[in-house]
Write a protein that holds these residues in place. Structure first.
Motif, PDB file in Angstrom:
ATOM      1  N   VAL A  53      71.680  78.634 157.230  1.00  0.00           N
ATOM      2  CA  VAL A  53      70.641  79.587 157.129  1.00  0.00           C
ATOM      3  C   VAL A  53      68.660  78.267 156.368  1.00  0.00           C
ATOM      4  O   VAL A  53      68.902  79.218 156.598  1.00  0.00           O
ATOM      5  CB  VAL A  53      70.922  80.369 156.225  1.00  0.00           C
ATOM      6  CG1 VAL A  53      72.243  81.415 156.064  1.00  0.00           C
ATOM      7  CG2 VAL A  53      71.027  79.686 154.781  1.00  0.00           C
ATOM      8  N   VAL A 104      67.304  77.176 163.659  1.00  0.00           N
ATOM      9  CA  VAL A 104      68.145  77.412 162.135  1.00  0.00           C
ATOM     10  C   VAL A 104      69.584  77.722 162.663  1.00  0.00           C
ATOM     11  O   VAL A 104      69.450  78.109 163.869  1.00  0.00           O
ATOM     12  CB  VAL A 104      68.004  78.826 161.484  1.00  0.00           C
ATOM     13  CG1 VAL A 104      67.623  79.266 162.641  1.00  0.00           C
ATOM     14  CG2 VAL A 104      68.189  78.716 160.528  1.00  0.00           C
ATOM     15  N   ALA A 152      71.696  79.845 161.763  1.00  0.00           N
ATOM     16  CA  ALA A 152      72.082  80.712 161.644  1.00  0.00           C
ATOM     17  C   ALA A 152      71.345  81.328 161.056  1.00  0.00           C
ATOM     18  O   ALA A 152      70.929  81.585 159.876  1.00  0.00           O
ATOM     19  CB  ALA A 152      74.261  81.268 160.635  1.00  0.00           C
ATOM     20  N   ASN A 153      70.424  82.186 161.953  1.00  0.00           N
ATOM     21  CA  ASN A 153      69.688  83.052 161.697  1.00  0.00           C
ATOM     22  C   ASN A 153      69.719  84.749 161.062  1.00  0.00           C
ATOM     23  O   ASN A 153      70.025  85.355 161.059  1.00  0.00           O
ATOM     24  CB  ASN A 153      68.397  83.170 163.180  1.00  0.00           C
ATOM     25  CG  ASN A 153      67.209  83.783 162.236  1.00  0.00           C
ATOM     26  OD1 ASN A 153      66.480  83.696 161.118  1.00  0.00           O
ATOM     27  ND2 ASN A 153      66.336  84.342 162.922  1.00  0.00           N
ATOM     28  N   VAL A 154      70.552  84.580 159.234  1.00  0.00           N
ATOM     29  CA  VAL A 154      71.481  85.385 158.615  1.00  0.00           C
ATOM     30  C   VAL A 154      70.200  86.527 158.495  1.00  0.00           C
ATOM     31  O   VAL A 154      68.894  85.621 157.801  1.00  0.00           O
ATOM     32  CB  VAL A 154      71.595  84.969 158.080  1.00  0.00           C
ATOM     33  CG1 VAL A 154      72.904  86.072 157.695  1.00  0.00           C
ATOM     34  CG2 VAL A 154      73.258  84.292 158.832  1.00  0.00           C
ATOM     35  N   ASN A 155      70.176  87.884 158.377  1.00  0.00           N
ATOM     36  CA  ASN A 155      69.356  88.545 157.736  1.00  0.00           C
ATOM     37  C   ASN A 155      69.247  89.180 157.064  1.00  0.00           C
ATOM     38  O   ASN A 155      68.390  88.845 156.382  1.00  0.00           O
ATOM     39  CB  ASN A 155      69.208  89.604 158.312  1.00  0.00           C
ATOM     40  CG  ASN A 155      70.293  90.339 158.852  1.00  0.00           C
ATOM     41  OD1 ASN A 155      71.143  89.937 158.078  1.00  0.00           O
ATOM     42  ND2 ASN A 155      70.247  91.875 159.449  1.00  0.00           N
ATOM     43  N   GLY A 183      69.935  85.648 154.845  1.00  0.00           N
ATOM     44  CA  GLY A 183      70.196  84.653 154.137  1.00  0.00           C
ATOM     45  C   GLY A 183      70.275  84.233 153.093  1.00  0.00           C
ATOM     46  O   GLY A 183      70.834  84.010 152.872  1.00  0.00           O
ATOM     47  N   TYR A 204      73.275  85.020 151.391  1.00  0.00           N
ATOM     48  CA  TYR A 204      74.577  83.990 151.950  1.00  0.00           C
ATOM     49  C   TYR A 204      74.110  82.906 150.723  1.00  0.00           C
ATOM     50  O   TYR A 204      75.086  82.399 149.935  1.00  0.00           O
ATOM     51  CB  TYR A 204      74.590  83.522 152.818  1.00  0.00           C
ATOM     52  CG  TYR A 204      75.043  82.507 154.029  1.00  0.00           C
ATOM     53  CD1 TYR A 204      76.385  82.666 154.193  1.00  0.00           C
ATOM     54  CD2 TYR A 204      74.380  81.379 153.973  1.00  0.00           C
ATOM     55  CE1 TYR A 204      77.020  81.674 154.344  1.00  0.00           C
ATOM     56  CE2 TYR A 204      74.999  79.915 154.982  1.00  0.00           C
ATOM     57  CZ  TYR A 204      76.716  80.174 154.206  1.00  0.00           C
ATOM     58  OH  TYR A 204      77.531  78.946 155.344  1.00  0.00           O
ATOM     59  N   LEU A 205      73.329  82.824 150.752  1.00  0.00           N
ATOM     60  CA  LEU A 205      72.881  81.599 149.940  1.00  0.00           C
ATOM     61  C   LEU A 205      73.437  81.586 148.312  1.00  0.00           C
ATOM     62  O   LEU A 205      73.600  80.347 147.576  1.00  0.00           O
ATOM     63  CB  LEU A 205      71.799  81.245 150.262  1.00  0.00           C
ATOM     64  CG  LEU A 205      70.663  79.386 149.602  1.00  0.00           C
ATOM     65  CD1 LEU A 205      71.387  78.953 151.279  1.00  0.00           C
ATOM     66  CD2 LEU A 205      69.407  79.777 150.166  1.00  0.00           C
ATOM     67  N   ASN A 210      65.250  87.546 155.074  1.00  0.00           N
ATOM     68  CA  ASN A 210      65.810  86.373 156.419  1.00  0.00           C
ATOM     69  C   ASN A 210      65.005  85.647 155.775  1.00  0.00           C
ATOM     70  O   ASN A 210      63.294  85.244 155.457  1.00  0.00           O
ATOM     71  CB  ASN A 210      65.471  86.789 157.636  1.00  0.00           C
ATOM     72  CG  ASN A 210      65.721  85.944 158.776  1.00  0.00           C
ATOM     73  OD1 ASN A 210      64.958  84.433 158.877  1.00  0.00           O
ATOM     74  ND2 ASN A 210      65.757  86.097 159.719  1.00  0.00           N
ATOM     75  N   LEU A 211      65.293  83.718 155.382  1.00  0.00           N
ATOM     76  CA  LEU A 211      64.259  82.569 155.101  1.00  0.00           C
ATOM     77  C   LEU A 211      63.200  82.295 155.977  1.00  0.00           C
ATOM     78  O   LEU A 211      62.713  81.966 155.866  1.00  0.00           O
ATOM     79  CB  LEU A 211      65.436  81.426 155.164  1.00  0.00           C
ATOM     80  CG  LEU A 211      65.994  81.848 153.901  1.00  0.00           C
ATOM     81  CD1 LEU A 211      67.209  82.837 154.083  1.00  0.00           C
ATOM     82  CD2 LEU A 211      66.582  79.931 153.337  1.00  0.00           C
TER      83      LEU A 211
END
Lengths: 341, 162
Positions: A97, A105, A107-110, A112, A115-116, A172-173
């Motif tokens: 992410v 990136v 995976a553009n996880v919203n 992120g 997740y991190l 989102n990062l």
């Protein structure tokens, strides 16, 4: 069917494009560490293998590959071998992410940031499991210390991330970085200065680095949790630790130092002059700077005593972050320019 | 009040930054490393390194088997056996030094009435096999022959102080 396969291949290629530079950086971070610490102690560091000693990490890796891997007979072999995997896998998985440049990136996880936080928290289990599975007193001490320490600092880290979330209004990062655009003084390190320091300190503690390396504590508990490991299993712990350092530096860059944004943005002449530099260069340069600070800290400070670590984590870092949540909340409510318009 | 200021100071990480400034300055300082095989530190003529047995300029070995060195050796590292040679002079048949026992104190050199046993300034040597730590008479004499000039020079340098 064919398109699925093609998508899979593209994803694998992307993963490789991220992982190969990360692993190379890990190898050369060990080299840089020895060089920088050597220079700070008026020594020259490794300079024998290849030009300027640049072959040293490769020689080290080969040595570890060929070494025998001893599994203690009193250990739990399954968990014993599972722990190093758990050390390195989250440290690499978290890179999915991290935005290297605008749109770069995996995976553009919203969510992120969540997740991190989730993935990096897994790292402590590797230390716990390795300490327990080794069936050794020292390893167990290391595991206990590390568990208490990482849990304490995770709270401060979590609160620090909450502040960043509030400031950027997004998990989102990519968006966090985009919110910081506008030049050096617009980055979040300035409005969130105490949080930036707290996050960096907790990051050093999270990766079990000096001066928070209680889990290893060479002078007290030999090598702590990885005292029974040798060969490639030990190398995995090592790779995991250094990959985590680079990750923390990349995250600090993303959260507080504008990720891929140019520091000269907004400055009349210089900004336009350096606009051609791709974002990934700025990202790497900023990450390198924080990696250097990690090494610098290691070369400077002695190890904290255990109760001092706990005091710093619980009685100083956590109150500061809670206080700053309120301050930033007020700042957002009052729309203080230029950060919270 | 001063306590309060102290607290403020510790929150600015002032002391830590001072420490980092110091190490940061050392990053650019002159390095003291000696690149060993290519460079080495200066050695005193008094340095007590590997042993050697010397000869007179005419080729005759100096040692007269008086066994003073064997007697004075605090580590009992020296073993000497003596017998008359063909010309009836008293000579050693066995002269061995166990370098693992030797503590390099230099007493053997000081006790020698004929300056036969000496400790050279050689310091870089190693053993690759068991038993090589015991130096016999031939090996000691060979070292003496090879480095006679260095030994004589070091002795002359130090003579004024003895």
């Amino acid at each position: 069917m064919m398109t699925d396969l093609f998508t899979l291949l593209i994803i694998i290629a992307k993963i490789l494009v991220i992982l190969v530079p990360v692993l190379l950086s890990v190898a050369y971070l060990t080299y840089a560490e020895r060089k920088v610490i050597g220079y700070m102690q008026a020594r020259v560091g490794p300079n024998r293998v290849g030009f300027l000693g640049l072959g040293q990490p490769i020689a080290d890796a080969l040595k570890l590959l060929f070494k025998e891997m001893i599994i203690p007979s009193a250990s739990n072999p399954v968990l014993f071998l599972f722990a190093p995997i758990l050390a390195i896998a989250p440290a690499l998985a978290a890179w999915a992410v991290i935005p290297f440049a605008d749109g770069w990136v995996l995976a553009n996880v919203n969510a992120g940031v969540l997740y991190l936080l989730a993935i990096t928290s897994l790292g402590v289990y590797s230390i716990l499991i390795s300490g327990w599975a080794s069936n050794s007193k020292y390893a167990f001490f290391g595991a206990m210390r590390s568990a208490a320490q990482v849990l304490s600092y995770e709270i401060a880290m979590g609160f620090a991330i909450v502040v960043v979330l509030m400031a950027a209004d997004s998990a989102n990062l990519m968006e966090i970085v985009q919110h910081q655009s506008g030049g050096f003084w617009h980055w979040y390190w300035l409005p969130l200065l105490p949080i930036f320091v707290v996050y960096f300190i907790s990051g050093v503690a999270e990766t079990n680095r000096h001066p928070f390396d209680m889990a290893e504590g060479e002078s007290e508990i030999v090598a702590g949790f990885h005292v029974e490991y040798s060969g490639m299993a030990f190398a995995c712990f090592f790779l995991g630790e250094y990959a985590n350092i680079i990750l923390i530096c990349a995250v600090v860059t993303t959260f507080f130092f504008g990720g891929w944004l140019s520091p000269f943005q907004g400055i009349p002449l210089l900004g336009n002059l350096l606009a051609f530099v791709p974002g990934v260069i700025w990202f790497v340069l900023k990450t390198w700077f924080f990696m250097f600070v990690f090494l610098w800290i290691r070369a400077t400070f002695p190890r904290y005593r255990y109760d001092q670590i706990m005091r710093l984590g619980w009685k100083i870092l956590i109150p500061i972050t809670i206080l700053w949540i309120v301050v930033v909340g007020l700042a957002i409510e009052m729309r203080i320019p230029p950060w919270f318009t | 009040m001063s306590q309060f200021l102290e607290k403020i100071k510790s929150f600015t990480l002032w002391e830590l930054l001072v420490g980092m400034k110091l190490t940061g300055r050392y990053l650019f300082s002159k390095k003291v490393t000696i690149q060993f095989p290519e460079e080495s530190t200066p050695t005193s003529p008094r340095f007590r390194g590997l042993h050697a047995l010397r000869r007179y300029p005419n080729g005759e070995e100096r040692c007269i088997a008086c066994k003073l060195c064997e007697a004075v050796c605090p580590a009992l590292a020296i073993t000497i056996e003596a017998a008359p040679r063909a010309d009836n002079s008293r000579r050693t048949t066995v002269y061995e030094i166990d370098l693992f026992k030797c503590i390099y104190c230099g007493f053997c050199e000081e006790s020698c009435p004929v300056d036969s046993i000496v400790e050279t300034t050689l310091k870089n040597y190693h053993f690759t096999q068991r038993g090589q730590n015991i130096m016999n008479k031939q090996e000691l004499l060979a070292i003496g022959d090879e480095f006679e000039q260095d030994i004589a020079r070091d002795k002359a340098d130090d003579a004024a102080f003895r």
